[in-house]
Design an enzyme around this catalytic site. Structure first.
Site, PDB file in Angstrom:
ATOM      1  CD  GLU A   1     -24.534  24.562-108.663  1.00  0.00           C
ATOM      2  OE1 GLU A   1     -24.523  24.482-109.939  1.00  0.00           O
ATOM      3  OE2 GLU A   1     -24.216  23.960-107.777  1.00  0.00           O
TER       4      GLU A   1
ATOM      5  CE1 TYR B   1     -24.394  17.711-109.781  1.00  0.00           C
ATOM      6  CE2 TYR B   1     -24.275  17.482-111.976  1.00  0.00           C
ATOM      7  CZ  TYR B   1     -23.896  17.103-110.795  1.00  0.00           C
ATOM      8  OH  TYR B   1     -22.446  16.852-110.928  1.00  0.00           O
ATOM      9  N   PRO B   2     -30.660  18.713-110.247  1.00  0.00           N
ATOM     10  CG  PRO B   2     -31.199  18.314-108.017  1.00  0.00           C
ATOM     11  CD  PRO B   2     -30.323  17.919-108.938  1.00  0.00           C
ATOM     12  CE  LYS B   3     -26.245  22.508-111.387  1.00  0.00           C
ATOM     13  NZ  LYS B   3     -25.138  22.809-112.066  1.00  0.00           N
ATOM     14  CE  LYS B   4     -38.043  25.541-109.355  1.00  0.00           C
ATOM     15  NZ  LYS B   4     -38.966  25.504-108.396  1.00  0.00           N
TER      16      LYS B   4
END
Length: 246
Positions: free
Chosen positions: A76, A113-116
């Site tokens: 990440e 969670y601000p996941k891309k």
């Protein structure tokens, strides 16, 4: 499938869920953290109330996670902003780019969670620890740190990675209006520091419309750390519900 059995399932597809139930345990989790000074007004524009921006700092973070229970191996990269909520010092997770679908899906659906999807990487190149982030085929960030130049104390390493973290969980309904809009809090638990170092560092960000890290420009490097740990993540709890605002 019976209705009561549908409710019991964690996620879709019902016969092959996108991720397993937490908690997740992280083994040999490796951090490259670079704290840098940026533009205060840029921070205020993107940090949601009721969080308060306390300093003009951002933490650029890459985490290499080769052994995660239930989720496997992934990396990440993101930007984290120091904040305060009701007198508690913490960090707001502004953006995270991840190379694993199960990690993205579980992070977003369970905790917010601000996941891309992105292509972060962390590796040693000769005598330098290197972190990179690509979005698609384009480079977004390149970070370098002198490899294990100075030892970092256990206390300093713990303070670096165990601050409470805040995230915005936002899920739209079918009409486009928000179905869930909450500020949530989580923290790291059961931490074992296996190694920690400091050293000189550099960070270069590149403009990208869908990975706009450079919108928080690097004005000055404040510190850099390289930490190897074993840890767990606590479940998220709601600290503010925007849809129940008085």
């Amino acid at each position: 499938m019976k209705k009561e059995d549908v409710i019991k399932q964690i996620t879709t597809p019902l016969d092959a869920g996108a991720y397993p139930l937490p908690p997740y345990r992280f083994y040999n989790r490796e951090y490259l953290n670079i704290v840098y000074k940026t533009d205060m007004e840029s921070l205020r524009k993107i940090v949601p109330e009721p969080l308060e921006v306390t300093t003009p700092y951002v933490k650029f973070e890459i985490m290499k996670m080769p052994d995660v229970s239930g989720l496997g191996s992934y990396t990440e990269c993101g930007q984290i902003i120091p904040v305060e909520l009701n007198g508690e010092q913490g960090e707001y997770l502004h953006s995270m780019y991840v190379d694993s679908f199960p990690a993205i899906a579980s992070g977003r659906e369970i905790s917010g969670y601000p996941k891309k999807l992105g292509k972060p990487n962390l590796y040693v190149d000769s005598d330098v620890l290197v972190g990179t982030l690509d979005y698609g085929t384009l480079r977004v960030a390149t970070a370098t740190m002198g490899y294990k130049h100075f030892p970092m104390s256990q206390a300093e390493a713990l303070a670096e990675i165990t601050k409470p973290t805040f995230m915005l969980k936002k899920i739209p309904g079918y009409n486009g209006a928000p179905l869930v809009c909450q500020l949530v809090r989580t923290e790291i638990t059961d931490v074992e520091i296996k190694g920690a170092w400091m050293g000189p560092a550099r960070l270069e960000l590149f403009a990208h419309v869908l990975a706009p890290m450079k919108d928080l420009p690097v004005l000055e490097i404040v510190s850099a750390s390289h930490i190897v740990t074993e840890l767990s993540l606590s479940g998220a709890s709601v600290v503010y519900d925007y849809l129940e605002e008085e």
